[in-house]
Design a protein around this motif. Structure first.
Motif: not given
Length: 127
Positions: A44, A46, A119-123
């Motif tokens: 999450d 990166g 790419v970053t962020g929670t999935t």
């Protein structure tokens, strides 16, 4: 005979194929399946474009039911933080009958240092 983790990784690296970050980027552009074997929090924070998170600890148990691993003849690019976990994972995928797994030498750190996109962020956790 007892081995250190570093010896296990060295033994795995002697039996697998590794690619650098620039070659990995070319493989991703050509459609390689990208597997991030780090833990969900690392993922999450990166990751490589199009990466699927299947942590090293459960990878072998997910090969039969995870869509990203359905084709044993697909090119599969594996990576972790620095290349150790992905080397071990690559060797085990080979042992399980996958014909084209490769590990990215230097892992995510090498990817970032090569100036490749992140790419970053929670999935959702998919393993």
């Amino acid at each position: 005979m007892s081995m250190t983790p570093q010896q296990l990784v060295a033994e795995a690296k002697a039996q697998i194929r590794e690619v650098d970050a620039n070659s990995a980027a070319q493989r991703i552009s050509a459609g390689a399946v990208v597997i991030d074997v780090r833990e969900p929090a690392e993922f999450d924070a990166g990751r490589l474009p199009n990466a699927v998170n299947i942590p090293r600890g459960v990878l072998e148990f997910k090969t039969s039911d995870h869509p990203a691993l359905a084709n044993k003849d697909a090119e599969i690019l594996l990576y972790c933080k620095t290349g150790g976990r992905s080397a071990l994972a690559t060797l085990n995928l080979q042992r399980l009958g996958y014909t084209r797994p490769v590990s990215m030498v230097g892992g995510f750190e090498a990817w970032v240092n090569a100036g490749q996109p992140v790419v970053t962020g929670t999935t959702s956790f998919d393993a």
